[in-house]
Scaffold this motif. Structure first.
Motif, mmCIF file in Angstrom:
data_model
loop_
_atom_site.group_PDB
_atom_site.id
_atom_site.type_symbol
_atom_site.label_atom_id
_atom_site.label_comp_id
_atom_site.label_asym_id
_atom_site.label_seq_id
_atom_site.Cartn_x
_atom_site.Cartn_y
_atom_site.Cartn_z
ATOM 1 N N ILE A 22 -14.475 -3.515 11.411
ATOM 2 C CA ILE A 22 -15.197 -4.450 10.541
ATOM 3 C C ILE A 22 -14.469 -5.786 10.491
ATOM 4 N N ASP A 23 -15.150 -6.796 9.982
ATOM 5 C CA ASP A 23 -14.520 -8.085 9.686
ATOM 6 C C ASP A 23 -13.907 -7.959 8.291
ATOM 7 N N VAL A 24 -12.612 -7.718 8.242
ATOM 8 C CA VAL A 24 -11.959 -7.415 6.970
ATOM 9 C C VAL A 24 -12.100 -8.563 5.977
ATOM 10 N N ALA A 25 -11.900 -9.789 6.446
ATOM 11 C CA ALA A 25 -11.915 -10.930 5.523
ATOM 12 C C ALA A 25 -13.267 -11.099 4.841
ATOM 13 N N SER A 26 -14.347 -10.811 5.538
ATOM 14 C CA SER A 26 -15.670 -11.037 4.958
ATOM 15 C C SER A 26 -16.243 -9.804 4.263
ATOM 16 N N THR A 27 -15.469 -8.723 4.217
ATOM 17 C CA THR A 27 -15.972 -7.467 3.656
ATOM 18 C C THR A 27 -15.180 -7.076 2.413
ATOM 19 N N PRO A 28 -15.820 -6.933 1.250
ATOM 20 C CA PRO A 28 -15.091 -6.403 0.093
ATOM 21 C C PRO A 28 -14.697 -4.953 0.367
ATOM 22 N N MET A 29 -13.488 -4.597 -0.030
ATOM 23 C CA MET A 29 -12.991 -3.242 0.196
ATOM 24 C C MET A 29 -12.280 -2.752 -1.060
ATOM 25 N N ALA A 30 -12.336 -1.449 -1.293
ATOM 26 C CA ALA A 30 -11.624 -0.852 -2.420
ATOM 27 C C ALA A 30 -10.879 0.385 -1.922
ATOM 28 N N LEU A 31 -9.637 0.505 -2.332
ATOM 29 C CA LEU A 31 -8.789 1.640 -1.986
ATOM 30 C C LEU A 31 -8.384 2.333 -3.278
ATOM 31 N N HIS A 32 -8.260 3.645 -3.234
ATOM 32 C CA HIS A 32 -7.864 4.401 -4.421
ATOM 33 C C HIS A 32 -6.738 5.357 -4.056
ATOM 34 N N PHE A 33 -5.698 5.361 -4.894
ATOM 35 C CA PHE A 33 -4.574 6.276 -4.743
ATOM 36 C C PHE A 33 -4.497 7.100 -6.021
ATOM 37 N N LEU A 46 0.829 -1.206 0.000
ATOM 38 C CA LEU A 46 0.000 0.000 0.000
ATOM 39 C C LEU A 46 0.864 1.256 0.000
ATOM 40 N N ARG A 47 1.996 1.210 0.672
ATOM 41 C CA ARG A 47 2.886 2.369 0.667
ATOM 42 C C ARG A 47 3.445 2.600 -0.739
ATOM 43 N N ALA A 48 3.737 1.526 -1.466
ATOM 44 C CA ALA A 48 4.196 1.681 -2.851
ATOM 45 C C ALA A 48 3.105 2.315 -3.700
ATOM 46 N N CYS A 49 1.849 1.903 -3.481
ATOM 47 C CA CYS A 49 0.736 2.532 -4.204
ATOM 48 C C CYS A 49 0.683 4.017 -3.902
ATOM 49 N N TRP A 50 0.863 4.371 -2.639
ATOM 50 C CA TRP A 50 0.846 5.786 -2.253
ATOM 51 C C TRP A 50 2.017 6.540 -2.879
ATOM 52 N N ASP A 51 3.211 5.991 -2.769
ATOM 53 C CA ASP A 51 4.399 6.687 -3.282
ATOM 54 C C ASP A 51 4.301 6.917 -4.782
ATOM 55 N N ASN A 52 3.702 5.984 -5.491
ATOM 56 C CA ASN A 52 3.562 6.114 -6.937
ATOM 57 C C ASN A 52 2.376 6.989 -7.346
ATOM 58 N N ASN A 53 1.466 7.234 -6.411
ATOM 59 C CA ASN A 53 0.228 7.990 -6.704
ATOM 60 C C ASN A 53 -0.110 8.848 -5.488
ATOM 61 N N PRO A 54 0.616 9.953 -5.272
ATOM 62 C CA PRO A 54 0.573 10.649 -3.978
ATOM 63 C C PRO A 54 -0.392 11.827 -3.885
ATOM 64 N N ASP A 55 -1.377 11.930 -4.800
ATOM 65 C CA ASP A 55 -2.262 13.106 -4.795
ATOM 66 C C ASP A 55 -3.549 12.901 -4.003
ATOM 67 N N GLY A 56 -3.531 11.963 -3.069
ATOM 68 C CA GLY A 56 -4.693 11.751 -2.213
ATOM 69 C C GLY A 56 -5.249 10.347 -2.331
ATOM 70 N N ALA A 57 -5.881 9.864 -1.264
ATOM 71 C CA ALA A 57 -6.369 8.483 -1.238
ATOM 72 C C ALA A 57 -7.743 8.407 -0.600
ATOM 73 N N GLY A 58 -8.403 7.269 -0.843
ATOM 74 C CA GLY A 58 -9.725 7.045 -0.279
ATOM 75 C C GLY A 58 -10.024 5.571 -0.119
ATOM 76 N N ILE A 59 -11.080 5.287 0.645
ATOM 77 C CA ILE A 59 -11.458 3.929 1.004
ATOM 78 C C ILE A 59 -12.973 3.807 0.846
ATOM 79 N N MET A 60 -13.443 2.633 0.385
ATOM 80 C CA MET A 60 -14.883 2.366 0.477
ATOM 81 C C MET A 60 -15.138 0.892 0.742
ATOM 82 N N TRP A 61 -16.242 0.652 1.465
ATOM 83 C CA TRP A 61 -16.647 -0.701 1.809
ATOM 84 C C TRP A 61 -18.145 -0.690 2.111
ATOM 85 N N PRO A 62 -18.842 -1.808 1.875
ATOM 86 C CA PRO A 62 -20.290 -1.870 2.118
ATOM 87 C C PRO A 62 -20.593 -2.434 3.499
ATOM 88 N N ASP A 63 -21.765 -2.083 4.022
ATOM 89 C CA ASP A 63 -22.203 -2.677 5.290
ATOM 90 C C ASP A 63 -23.633 -3.196 5.218
#
Length: 261
Positions: free
Chosen positions: A63-74, A19-36
């Motif tokens: 949250i229960d990470v394993a049972s929850t789909p998650m998406a991160l954006h860099f 994830l740090r490599a994703c940030w270093d390569n794309n450093p203009d802001g990040a976000g997270i989303m997941w459903p409940d």
């Protein structure tokens, strides 16, 4: 060039180093989303690595990470200002103000990697936000469940312009569009999750050789390989030659080069 990281249900998130490599390569802001089940939860606008990591740890501890789909954006900005509100994801709502909110619940959330031409953009409105308003909101309004509507999905697929899209519903349905890279069960919208690397062309690397060779005859060869004159100075040239062209016109190519300067 941005990157989306999609962790399906049943998988764990990538390592902090990845994830740090994703940030270093794309450093203009990040976000997270997941459903409940009631909402797609959106948190974004993290403009520094420590603030993103703190937010991610807060989410994963609740949250229960394993049972929850998650998406991160860099993000690397190509349209729209480098500000928290222009970070991904975006709530699929008919309100630019709500799309810019850094914490919101929605029925559907959207992430984008690439560039989209032909949309009404400005410093406050990125191409991704304009796409939500012009395409996704009308499709959502026309269908009770547009992520299961084959007609809507065909329209979205035909609108990617070579980009990658991720659309998530509050119930956990996730639709991916475009070409993705799978690594240890995690899907990435490109190869930009590695520590910055340099390609070394070989005689057997035909796609990269052809990309370079195209520059020997700008008038006849560039368009055939999805390249533009600015591409020769772009850090993503080899990625485009090997994987998928990002830009669709000369202006976007110039903007992409400028984003790496």
């Amino acid at each position: 060039m941005c990157i989306i990281v999609y962790k399906p249900q049943g998988k764990q998130l990538p390592s902090t180093d990845t994830l740090r490599a994703c940030w270093d390569n794309n450093p203009d802001g990040a976000g997270i989303m997941w459903p409940d089940g009631n909402h797609v939860n959106i948190k974004k606008g993290f403009m520094a690595w420590p603030s993103f990591l703190e937010a991610l740890e807060e989410v994963t501890s609740s949250i229960d990470v394993a049972s929850t789909p998650m998406a991160l954006h860099f993000r690397i900005a190509t349209h729209g200002a480098v500000v928290p509100g222009c970070c991904h994801p975006f709530a699929v709502k008919d309100s630019l103000a709500k799309m810019r909110m850094t914490e919101i619940g929605a029925d559907v959330g959207f992430m984008h990697n690439g560039t989209l031409a032909g949309l009404d953009t400005n410093d406050a409105t990125s191409d991704s936000m304009a796409f939500v308003k012009a395409v996704l909101v009308p499709l959502k309004d026309m269908s009770d469940d547009f992520l299961s509507d084959k007609r809507a999905l065909r329209i979205i697929e035909g609108s990617t312009q070579g980009s990658r899209f991720l659309i998530m519903s509050k119930t956990g349905t996730v639709r991916l569009f475009g070409n993705w890279v799978k690594d240890h069960g995690i899907l990435y919208s490109n190869k930009n999750f590695h520590t910055r690397y340099t390609y070394t062309p070989t005689l057997f690397d035909n796609s990269i050789y052809d990309a370079w060779a195209a520059f020997s005859n700008l008038d006849e060869s560039l368009v055939r390989y999805g390249l533009f004159e600015a591409c020769k100075d772009c850090s993503m040239l080899f990625d485009c030659a090997e994987y998928l062209p990002i830009c669709t016109d000369a202006l976007q190519a110039s903007e992409m080069v400028a984003s790496w300067a």
